[in-house]
Design a protein around this motif. Sequence first.
Motif, short mmCIF file in Angstrom:
data_model
loop_
_atom_site.label_atom_id
_atom_site.label_comp_id
_atom_site.label_asym_id
_atom_site.label_seq_id
_atom_site.Cartn_x
_atom_site.Cartn_y
_atom_site.Cartn_z
N VAL A 1 52.09 43.46 54.35
CA VAL A 1 52.07 42.88 53.05
C VAL A 1 52.43 41.53 53.25
O VAL A 1 53.43 40.90 53.68
N TYR B 1 53.77 48.54 47.07
CA TYR B 1 52.44 48.05 47.61
C TYR B 1 51.76 49.32 48.28
O TYR B 1 52.60 50.10 49.02
N GLY C 1 48.68 46.89 51.41
CA GLY C 1 48.85 45.60 51.00
C GLY C 1 48.73 45.13 49.57
O GLY C 1 48.96 43.94 49.05
#
Length: 286
Positions: free
Chosen positions: A183, A216, A220
């Motif tokens: 992420v 998330y 991501g």
Amino acid sequence: MIAALYDDRPCALGEGPLWHPERQQLFWFDITGQRMLSRDADGPLEWAFDEMVSAAGWVDRNTLLIASETALATFDLIEGESQFLAPLEADSPATRSNDGRADPWGGFWIGTMGKAAEPGAGAIYRFHDGALRRVEPGITISNAICFDRDRACAYYTDTPTRQVMRLPVDAEGWPDGPAEVAVDLRAEGLNPDGAVTDKEGNLWIAQWGASRVACYSPEGALLRAVDCAGQHASCPAFGGAGLDQLFVTTAREGLRAEEIAEAPENGCVFTAHGVAQGHPEPRVIL
């Protein structure tokens, strides 16, 4: 969704929420306040320590593994007594423990950092089979330690990088290749703090300074977010009877007196029901 107040005792640096699956009870820490907090049917509970404490795993119904600024130790919840397990940068007075979590193999991962967030002063370690081994060096602010539901990887962040990393692990839970970005929050200017995975494998990441925990996908992508009244959201945990209750610790560290006066909930613990379902925290096997 907006999280509701769960506990109104403000922490200077709230961190490390742990839902104990056998006790059906939440524990959390005020790192710089050198205390662990909880609640049960009779009301609030609190334990004081002689140094900073930051994270825990559960060993059995009445025993926790607790990370302090110098050691890992077991802690008896009934007697209120600690028993030393392993030193944790005990020869470095400039560092302390920070984020940590048990892994699915019965180990415990713990990050350290400089007490003044000195660049690269910290590291991430894994405690397993009675030994502590460094797995990631050169960390400034260790956070977001959590694990993939399929045991394929560990996640972590060095908060100033604004990137949460995915670290592949082998069948025994040890690093098995280089970490890659899972992420990336650089474009939004967001600061990842503590994190936890849910039953679907999504990442719930507390975002320091943003008053929220954001979810998330493993790829991501931002899915949704839960807001809270604490500006510095520090770490989430799933708990409750159905593991569908999201708890969020927050901190007052770095806030001005007028900000705290305007929002005295800063530093408290918040909760939101029904946002997702977590999975039970694994037992630490000593």
